[in-house]
Design a protein around this motif. Structure first.
Motif, mmCIF file in Angstrom:
data_model
loop_
_atom_site.group_PDB
_atom_site.id
_atom_site.type_symbol
_atom_site.label_atom_id
_atom_site.label_comp_id
_atom_site.label_asym_id
_atom_site.label_seq_id
_atom_site.Cartn_x
_atom_site.Cartn_y
_atom_site.Cartn_z
ATOM 1 N N ARG A 51 0.820 -1.210 0.119
ATOM 2 C CA ARG A 51 -0.069 0.189 0.092
ATOM 3 C C ARG A 51 0.715 1.212 0.187
ATOM 4 O O ARG A 51 2.166 1.149 0.612
ATOM 5 N N ASN A 106 -5.369 -6.212 5.442
ATOM 6 C CA ASN A 106 -5.053 -6.812 4.126
ATOM 7 C C ASN A 106 -3.708 -7.830 4.287
ATOM 8 O O ASN A 106 -3.157 -7.999 3.228
ATOM 9 N N ASP A 107 -3.398 -8.463 5.357
ATOM 10 C CA ASP A 107 -2.291 -9.183 5.571
ATOM 11 C C ASP A 107 -2.751 -10.634 6.165
ATOM 12 O O ASP A 107 -3.825 -10.646 6.867
ATOM 13 N N ASN A 135 4.487 -15.315 0.549
ATOM 14 C CA ASN A 135 5.943 -15.838 0.582
ATOM 15 C C ASN A 135 5.904 -17.527 0.873
ATOM 16 O O ASN A 135 5.287 -17.942 1.799
ATOM 17 N N LEU A 144 13.757 -7.747 6.710
ATOM 18 C CA LEU A 144 12.178 -8.098 7.067
ATOM 19 C C LEU A 144 12.244 -9.604 7.712
ATOM 20 O O LEU A 144 11.167 -9.950 8.444
ATOM 21 N N ASP A 238 -2.640 1.015 9.796
ATOM 22 C CA ASP A 238 -1.670 0.062 9.975
ATOM 23 C C ASP A 238 -1.683 -0.520 11.463
ATOM 24 O O ASP A 238 -1.587 0.224 12.348
HETATM 25 P P1 ADP Z 1 0.826 -3.837 5.316
HETATM 26 O O1 ADP Z 1 0.127 -4.734 4.412
HETATM 27 O O2 ADP Z 1 1.902 -4.533 6.221
HETATM 28 O O3 ADP Z 1 0.138 -2.675 5.988
HETATM 29 P P2 ADP Z 1 2.085 -3.009 2.847
HETATM 30 O O4 ADP Z 1 0.580 -3.549 2.201
HETATM 31 O O5 ADP Z 1 2.374 -1.700 2.693
HETATM 32 O O6 ADP Z 1 1.941 -3.018 4.242
HETATM 33 O O7 ADP Z 1 3.084 -3.948 2.501
HETATM 34 C C1 ADP Z 1 4.285 -3.326 2.491
HETATM 35 C C2 ADP Z 1 5.009 -3.748 3.580
HETATM 36 O O8 ADP Z 1 5.261 -5.174 3.865
HETATM 37 C C3 ADP Z 1 6.564 -3.272 3.433
HETATM 38 O O9 ADP Z 1 6.845 -1.904 4.311
HETATM 39 C C4 ADP Z 1 7.419 -4.393 4.469
HETATM 40 O O10 ADP Z 1 7.528 -3.956 5.595
HETATM 41 C C5 ADP Z 1 6.623 -5.616 4.360
HETATM 42 N N1 ADP Z 1 7.159 -6.590 3.258
HETATM 43 C C6 ADP Z 1 7.746 -6.471 2.101
HETATM 44 N N2 ADP Z 1 8.000 -7.274 1.485
HETATM 45 C C7 ADP Z 1 7.340 -8.469 2.066
HETATM 46 C C8 ADP Z 1 7.241 -9.615 2.033
HETATM 47 N N3 ADP Z 1 7.936 -10.375 0.959
HETATM 48 N N4 ADP Z 1 6.868 -10.518 2.887
HETATM 49 C C9 ADP Z 1 6.231 -9.883 4.096
HETATM 50 N N5 ADP Z 1 6.526 -8.499 4.398
HETATM 51 C C10 ADP Z 1 7.056 -8.063 3.333
#
Ligand code: ADP
Length: 243
Positions: A51, A106-107, A135, A144, A238
């Protein structure tokens, strides 16, 4: 016929790319001329994103994909499209013996670490692109490692990426049909799997930071937070559990 036959909608057409800037960007480019259910999968993304332009690490070995959807819905339904992705990923991980939960909005997380991110984008009234980054066998970048995990790290072995994709497409199809039939079924399923609920959380969003008890996800997908100043409805943010 949308949503009522036995034929699959999701995966009607699959575009496999070795490498792409971002599967969401690619899907947005082809969306106007592509049938609903078109899937874009890439071996790696050179400009994977989260995002707000945040970077999404997408080296080889992970599942980086986007689905073109054309539901007849409005902006208010966008959170539910994100949830379709999260629910399908949780169910897919379950098939591999991994217990995962949804971190609103969204995670997908496993054992306190992020395994999957979901990003929806689109053109109102035209299409929605549902992007999923999971992943699987990929390396997690050094910076990370504290907060991210993969299927390989959890299971201690590599997983067949093609099998993960196949199961995920089936689950996406099922949840998408469920959404088309009755959007509220998606919300109730998310509530069952969202580990944020019932916890004291900190939410950082545009206007600053809020601390409170996460008590509910309402029918529009908003998180309801009970704060010292009363109840707040959040559409974006977040969430952190450790603060
Ligand atoms: P979130 O969903 O956590 O609020 P975003 O949608 O913005 O965040 O996703 C980007 C963030 O996720 C990055 O700033 C980093 O911290 C993290 N990130 C980036 N790549 C990966 C990955 N392959 N697996 C897990 N986390 C990741």
């Amino acid at each position: 016929m949308k949503g009522c036959g036995m034929e699959h909608i999701i995966g009607i057409r699959i575009i496999n790319l070795d490498e792409v800037d971002s599967t969401n960007e690619y899907a947005k480019r082809i969306a106007p001329s592509s049938p609903e259910g078109t899937v874009v999968v890439a071996g790696k993304q050179t400009l994977g994103k989260g995002r707000r332009g945040r970077k999404w690490a997408s080296p080889e070995g992970g599942l980086w994909m986007s689905v073109v959807l054309k539901p007849e819905v409005d902006a208010a339904d966008m959170p539910k499209i994100v949830f379709i992705g999260a629910l399908a990923v949780v169910d897919t991980l379950q098939e591999f013996g991994i217990r995962a939960g949804i971190k609103w909005p969204n995670d997908v997380w496993v054992d306190g670490r992020k395994i999957c991110g979901i990003l929806t984008e689109g053109k109102l009234g035209k299409f929605v692109v549902l992007g999923i980054g999971l992943n699987v066998n990929n390396e997690i970048p050094e910076e990370l490692k504290e907060m991210a995990t993969s299927m390989k790290l959890i299971l201690g072995r590599e997983v067949d990426l093609g099998r993960v994709l196949k199961i995920l497409l089936g689950n996406l199809d099922r949840w998408y049909r469920s959404f088309l039939k009755d959007g509220s079924s998606v919300i109730s399923a998310v509530k069952e799997r969202c580990f944020v609920l019932g916890r004291r959380v900190r939410v950082v969003e545009d206007g600053g930071e809020l601390i409170g008890q996460a008590v509910d996800i309402d029918e529009s997908g908003a998180l309801i937070l009970e704060t010292s100043k009363g109840s707040v409805r959040l559409f974006y943010g977040d969430v952190s559990l450790r603060f």
